[in-house]
Design a protein around this motif. Structure first.
Motif: not given
Length: 112
Positions: A52-53, A57-60, A94-101, A45-48
């Motif tokens: 922006d959530a 979007d809680q479950a996502l 990059v303006f798309h939500l991402h989690i670095h691991v 899903k496109p989230l910046i």
């Protein structure tokens, strides 16, 4: 939301080393790793960014954390760090939500 390198990866318009995918999320290796193991988990899903959530979007968001944990285990990580940058001031490029691991070595504190 404007198209990003991550939306192009989701659509397979540019290559990535994908290590996990389901209906909601994608995980792939970072092209500029900061640790021996460094991958990103993104929503389809496109989230910046996190700001922006919405409540819907809680479950996502929870799903993204579970994917991070699942892929970290798949990668053999016993300990790892999750980083999410929110906005340019925090280093988001990059303006798309991402989690670095990040893992595979001892990580210092404080970061940044």
């Amino acid at each position: 939301m404007p198209e990003t390198v991550f939306s192009k990866i989701i659509k397979r318009e540019i290559p990535a080393a994908i290590i996990y995918e389901d209906d909601l999320a994608l995980a792939f290796r970072d092209v500029n790793p900061q640790a021996p193991v460094h991958f990103l988990v993104i929503p389809k899903k496109p989230l910046i960014n996190l700001a922006d959530a919405q409540d819907e979007d809680q479950a996502l968001l929870g799903h993204l954390l579970l994917v991070a944990n699942k892929v970290a285990a798949q990668e053999g990580l016993k300990g790892f760090r999750l980083v999410t940058n929110n906005g340019a001031e925090a280093g988001q490029t990059v303006f798309h939500l991402h989690i670095h691991v990040l893992g595979g070595r001892s990580l210092n504190w404080p970061p940044g």
